[in-house]
Design an enzyme around this catalytic site. Sequence first.
Site, PDB file in Angstrom:
ATOM      1  CG  ASP A  38     -11.983  -1.977 -23.288  1.00 21.02           C
ATOM      2  OD1 ASP A  38     -12.874  -1.786 -24.139  1.00 21.02           O
ATOM      3  OD2 ASP A  38     -11.248  -2.974 -23.282  1.00 21.02           O
TER       4      ASP A  38
ATOM      5  CG  ASN B  70      -0.290   0.061   2.530  1.00 20.04           C
ATOM      6  OD1 ASN B  70       0.881   0.434   2.635  1.00 20.04           O
ATOM      7  ND2 ASN B  70      -1.007  -0.284   3.570  1.00 20.04           N
TER       8      ASN B  70
END
Lengths: 339, 339, 339
Positions: free
Chosen positions: B214, B25
């Site tokens: 997409d 992270n």
Amino acid sequence: MSGTQSQATASSLQICRIMRPDDANIVGNVHGGTILKMIEEAGCIIGTRHCNTQPGDRCAAQLARVERTDFLYPMFIGEVAHVSAEITYASKHSVEVQVHVMSENILTGATKMTNRAALWYVPFSLEDVDNVTEVPPIKYASPGQEEEGKKRYEAQKMERLETKERNGELLIPVSAPEPYTVGFSQSSLIHLVGPSDCTLHGFVHGGVTMKLMDEVAGIVAARHCKTNIVTASVDAINFHRKIMKGCVVTVSGRATFASNKSMEIEVFVDADPLIEAEKGKYRAVTAFFTYISLDKQGKPLSIPPMKLEGDEEQRRFEDGKMRYLQNKAKRLADKERQQ
Amino acid sequence: MSGTQSQATASSLQICRIMRPDDANIVGNVHGGTILKMIEEAGCIIGTRHCNTQPGDRCAAQLARVERTDFLYPMFIGEVAHVSAEITYASKHSVEVQVHVMSENILTGATKMTNRAALWYVPFSLEDVDNVTEVPPIKYASPGQEEEGKKRYEAQKMERLETKERNGELLIPVSAPEPYTVGFSQSSLIHLVGPSDCTLHGFVHGGVTMKLMDEVAGIVAARHCKTNIVTASVDAINFHRKIMKGCVVTVSGRATFASNKSMEIEVFVDADPLIEAEKGKYRAVTAFFTYISLDKQGKPLSIPPMKLEGDEEQRRFEDGKMRYLQNKAKRLADKERQQ
Amino acid sequence: MSGTQSQATASSLQICRIMRPDDANIVGNVHGGTILKMIEEAGCIIGTRHCNTQPGDRCAAQLARVERTDFLYPMFIGEVAHVSAEITYASKHSVEVQVHVMSENILTGATKMTNRAALWYVPFSLEDVDNVTEVPPIKYASPGQEEEGKKRYEAQKMERLETKERNGELLIPVSAPEPYTVGFSQSSLIHLVGPSDCTLHGFVHGGVTMKLMDEVAGIVAARHCKTNIVTASVDAINFHRKIMKGCVVTVSGRATFASNKSMEIEVFVDADPLIEAEKGKYRAVTAFFTYISLDKQGKPLSIPPMKLEGDEEQRRFEDGKMRYLQNKAKRLADKERQQ
């Protein structure tokens, strides 16, 4: 747990990983670049670990050179690659790491040695990135071993100095080239260096660079041969200058020589600091890759002869032929010595 | 080389790898998921290898269960994760693999055990995927060890049966939308922005956002058509607001219009600053994607008509039809101009 | 292809890359999103490079708009995508980049133009991220070219203003759940299973599933705590049913319990065979993840209490508390046994 102990010995390391579809070409042959990248990861871990085993500045081992490497057998998707690395020589400012790669088919149990490689690392201080730190000594099993290492060290030092000069040329594009010419298969790619390409300190991993080089060389070979091609060997690679985070890397390749069974491709790596453009673009690495062409059963095909244009290409072809003959002679000599 | 030998012993294995920015992270803590994935890769290799050590059908070890796992210490970018796996019990149709994970700071030499895990694998025949094959027996150091393993085996078998029942429930008790409605194919994904998604300065690359858009639009189209679908065009996309590192991005798509040959999907991108939550969630991008459906030979298939529900969907359909007709007219005009 | 020539000049650029299995769907068609991402990478490099060719603040080119893009031909795995980008207009504060994409089958030599795109970039200062910097002028081949560019610039400016308004709407007009409720932090992601997620035989690796589960659980925890959160433990996970290549996986997570120092998140994995839809969606895995919250020095923070709504949430909270107390008791017992 027996495994845990072997980590403790600072001078050896094992990496293994299943080969995935993205590691290979459409026929399933693992890219030479994937293997070079794993080899370098092992070398980088073991080199950095060793160079930090004494008090003083913390440092990162930076790849300086990879010795000539042969790809003895192809590796396939689904096989497990085992990479074992060992520190085999330490000079005052560099370490040699020898690496073996085995492929294991976990369904049949078959294993093969696919590669042997030797890499040289130089430790740079993390406090001052231009400062090379001292390497702690290693223990040799015998005085002969140290002597042998020293010879390899001197030989590579010499070669690194020599190749430093060959670095000027740029690839010049050709308009509408004819098949089998150098211009026809000549290729280049551009890569924007991302965070995961880099060490914690913002330098591109040598393995990442080698993977890109193999990708371009593979495209050149495929354009020339129009068949399934695989990496057969890589000549010694010298890393003259570090590449940093935020650079754009241009990797270009062109055919230099083709024998009946293999073709040689010269690859150039140029680094371009995108934002600090005043620093200027520079040539970071060059190397020769050799490819062979395979049919659908994995048997070698002959390479289409190259159409040479101009004196320059002719000269490079002759140079490539020399390297080819030298390597062939060396391989034969090695074989005889082993018998 | 001693490392090579340890591979031969079928019952233990070591994997190691440097932790990269993409494994962690923004604060540098390696994701638990990264470690779980490495643990399972080790288990899968050693399990598959063991189950293939006798003649008969080749098989693949499939993960059946992971025992409760604690993350004892955090791991950080730049550290090396060492994963050691060992087969510790074999029943007739399953193996238990025990895994230890150590973190090593190669700069200071400090190591810590960060995880211990136990995984159960079941071998499935590669000839007949529904057929579980027999597991070769293993050697135990003592009869007590076998007994202990058997207890663990029985305990997990019981628990697996128990939880099998709890598995029916669905998180959102969907009132099962009808096929071909907008609700049926509507999809959304969440993506936690990682370092490789961003520029050097912490902004998400527009290309990363478009790739996610997409992906969602493709899932909507595939759910509607249930065939091989491909992107035919994307309407102009405006990027009104930047998305920053550390955001969660929600990308949602819904069908708006379908002609006989193509369907239009509207995609929304919402950014949600995870930690600086006071900044609030905001709409970053919207766009229309158009998909076509192909058969196995790559020829266009007709699109199943949409079942519209309510005025809102009807209005959006009409708007989509307008865009469709305008684009069609524009394409025709372009074609004529070129002739 | 003329694009090749222009690498040397700062105002044009070529990227090329072999299409890999992970770039495509199961049939081998390269995802539109993969191509859009490459287009934007080229645009970002050339835009950033151009905007830094004069003295003053260094800057990063940020994507502001992509014009309507058609996908003229499909591209396939194993083909080489060539992306050429060129700066075609510069206003005071933006540049237009035109991009062409060619696919090359390196085995047959066939090439096709698959896409043409136009992107607009705006340079932001790296010193002050909200500050738009000035764009250096470009040279036009003819006054007509500049005029054409200016028309395109005005047209897109108008459209951007128009769509800015349409961007307020949210897909699911959420009745904005209150912070600290289960609904507030509840999250789910969709993942289209790719080749590298799978074993050689088309089954998703258990480790890939666990990584997705940890990703969702981490998002739930971060949404609830708004701090740096890390995985503390994972309860036993049972894999009841295999997930196959070509599935869409939906991973959902919701908070079930929070003590002062940790919170528990239940995660569900549902698999949805996209094409063979008759097989139906099924629940493949469920598990409980436990997270802790850390401050900037890595010290544990207390978890904000959960706001429970309804009997169902209350029941799940009690169940979670039971698991929490059992695990705590077990840990204590283990500790005592070890002393």
